[in-house]
Design an enzyme around this catalytic site. Structure first.
Site, PDB file in Angstrom:
ATOM      1  N   TYR A 131       5.031  -2.835   0.464  1.00 30.51           N
ATOM      2  CA  TYR A 131       5.376  -2.148   1.242  1.00 30.51           C
ATOM      3  C   TYR A 131       6.250  -0.792   1.300  1.00 30.51           C
ATOM      4  O   TYR A 131       7.117  -0.461  -0.016  1.00 30.51           O
ATOM      5  CB  TYR A 131       5.938  -2.942   2.164  1.00 30.51           C
ATOM      6  CG  TYR A 131       7.181  -3.918   1.505  1.00 30.51           C
ATOM      7  CD1 TYR A 131       9.304  -2.551   2.652  1.00 30.51           C
ATOM      8  CD2 TYR A 131       7.864  -4.525   0.545  1.00 30.51           C
ATOM      9  CE1 TYR A 131      10.127  -3.299   1.754  1.00 30.51           C
ATOM     10  CE2 TYR A 131       8.919  -4.892   0.089  1.00 30.51           C
ATOM     11  CZ  TYR A 131      10.065  -3.641   0.830  1.00 30.51           C
ATOM     12  OH  TYR A 131      11.330  -4.295   0.221  1.00 30.51           O
ATOM     13  N   CYS A 132       6.574   0.669   2.438  1.00 29.75           N
ATOM     14  CA  CYS A 132       7.236   1.083   2.548  1.00 29.75           C
ATOM     15  C   CYS A 132       7.559   1.679   4.221  1.00 29.75           C
ATOM     16  O   CYS A 132       7.632   0.390   4.463  1.00 29.75           O
ATOM     17  CB  CYS A 132       7.016   2.810   1.736  1.00 29.75           C
ATOM     18  SG  CYS A 132       4.946   3.235   2.760  1.00 29.75           S
ATOM     19  N   THR A 133       8.377   2.518   3.951  1.00 32.48           N
ATOM     20  CA  THR A 133       8.990   2.804   5.909  1.00 32.48           C
ATOM     21  C   THR A 133       7.982   2.659   6.519  1.00 32.48           C
ATOM     22  O   THR A 133       8.145   2.246   7.074  1.00 32.48           O
ATOM     23  CB  THR A 133      10.250   4.254   5.756  1.00 32.48           C
ATOM     24  OG1 THR A 133      11.128   4.122   4.659  1.00 32.48           O
ATOM     25  CG2 THR A 133      10.557   4.375   7.354  1.00 32.48           C
TER      26      THR A 133
END
Length: 407
Positions: A224-226
């Site tokens: 996951y990331c922003t």
């Protein structure tokens, strides 16, 4: 909107808008501002130099026409932007991109309405760059997304995936972002792994390390990331690496469609997200809509790098003073003057720990060529069960029109 074990879920917020009509602005937000986050990769082929230059000109032209402000990066491999404007103008900008090039029908335009005017950008700045995310994976080093990218899971499915104990979840953001917020899977659920990155260029080295690969082998991998863009290349690199290394075999690679941004909107009371989502616009951070500020603060363990008092806000652009580091650090209000007068005292948590990232850089060009040759030589992909029984590689020659799982 649904309720499950005191958890509020808004499934529609998890759904991407690729190829669909954009959601209308609620009447109460018509006179406020809107923020648009989006990215679109271009490959097979990437833009030529002339097309790259033309794309830069076109995006600026469309943005100017609709009074759009904000920041963006245009590379031969695509476009990545954080933009602001009036609700109607933001939507007109998106439709204009679709009209200009069909590839933007693949794009998941993430729009947030009801933004205060003082949180909007003042001007439009679109830069020509070599890479959308600074992984050091531009050009011949870039793993193919169409061949190797991980599978998107929408936020509600990603939530369920975190409950699996045979799963690991990787935060592919920088350590200073993770310090104020991250996913905390449930007890007896997935295991969170923090790569402890100072910057994205460290990710290929971390993934190449023997220790990392042992942690991921035999596990389902979630990333996951922003907003999703960093996971595109990251999952593709992982799958490409696993293709050429017999001893490195995760059981599937997935990432959250729309990133933390969509997850927090889908689970407005927080779900498994704890803390704040670090943002690169004037809002600075995103928190679950209906979770009390006090509860959000309680979930965060970040402290001022000088006096060690609990503090969860990055302000003033203070950075670690150690050589070759320079990452943002947290400074509380009481220590602002001291930090300004003696910046050499500012040291990030990784430097305090003496942490050094793995240093061995994989031969990315050779790896890409070998992986693509392996996939190219495999027969056309059968159904997963039959393919496995025949020993066929799970990534063998997937026929796709655009990015099939995103439409």
């Amino acid at each position: 909107k649904t309720m499950t074990h005191d958890e509020t879920i808004i499934p529609n917020n998890a759904r991407a808008v690729c190829g669909k009509e954009l959601p209308p602005c609620h009447p109460e937000h018509l006179n406020s501002g809107s923020i648009l986050l989006f990215y679109q990769y271009i490959e097979d082929p990437i833009w030529t130099k002339a097309q790259h230059k033309a794309a830069l000109k076109k995006v600026i032209e469309i943005g100017t026409k609709f009074d759009i402000t904000g920041r963006g990066r245009v590379a031969a491999e695509g476009l990545n932007c954080t933009l602001t404007g009036k609700p109607s103008d933001i939507r007109s900008f998106c439709y204009a991109l679709r009209e200009w090039d069909d590839v933007f029908n693949e794009t998941d335009f993430k729009i947030t309405d009801g933004v205060k005017r003082d949180k909007l950008f003042k001007a439009l700045s679109i830069r020509k760059t070599n890479e959308l995310v600074a992984y050091g994976l531009a050009g011949d080093k870039a793993p193919s997304l169409k061949k190797f990218a991980g599978e998107h899971l929408e936020a509600d499915d990603y939530h369920k995936a975190m409950q699996d104990p045979e799963t690991v979840i990787i935060d592919v953001r920088n350590a200073y972002e993770s310090a104020i917020g991250n996913f905390q899977p449930p007890e007896n659920g997935a295991t969170l792994i923090d790569p402890k990155m100072r910057n994205s260029i460290e990710f290929p080295k971390w993934l190449n390390s023997e220790e990392t690969q042992k942690q991921l082998t035999g596990k389902k991998v979630l990333m996951y990331c922003t907003g999703g863009i960093r996971c595109e290349r990251a999952t593709a690199l992982l799958n490409q690496m696993a293709t050429v290394k017999e001893e490195f075999k995760p059981k599937g690679v997935f990432h959250c469609r729309g990133g933390i941004e969509r997850y927090v909107k889908t689970f407005p009371s927080g779900g498994y997200w704890k803390g704040k989502n670090y943002l690169f616009d004037k809002r600075m951070e995103q928190t679950p809509d209906i979770k009390a500020d006090s509860a959000v603060e309680k979930d965060i363990g970040a402290r001022c790098c000088l006096c060690k008092v609990k503090h969860t806000v990055y302000r003033g652009q203070f950075k670690c003073s150690r050589s070759l580091c320079g990452v943002p650090v947290i400074v509380c209000n009481a220590c602002t003057t001291a930090a300004t007068e003696k910046p050499e005292k500012l040291v990030c948590q990784l430097c305090k720990e003496g942490y050094r990232a793995p240093s061995q850089v994989p031969d990315l060009v050779a790896m890409k060529r070998k992986a693509e040759a392996i996939v190219q030589d495999e027969p056309l992909l059968l159904d997963p069960t039959t393919a496995a029984s025949l020993g066929q590689h799970p990534l063998a020659k997937k026929r796709k029109v655009y990015y099939k799982d995103r439409l």
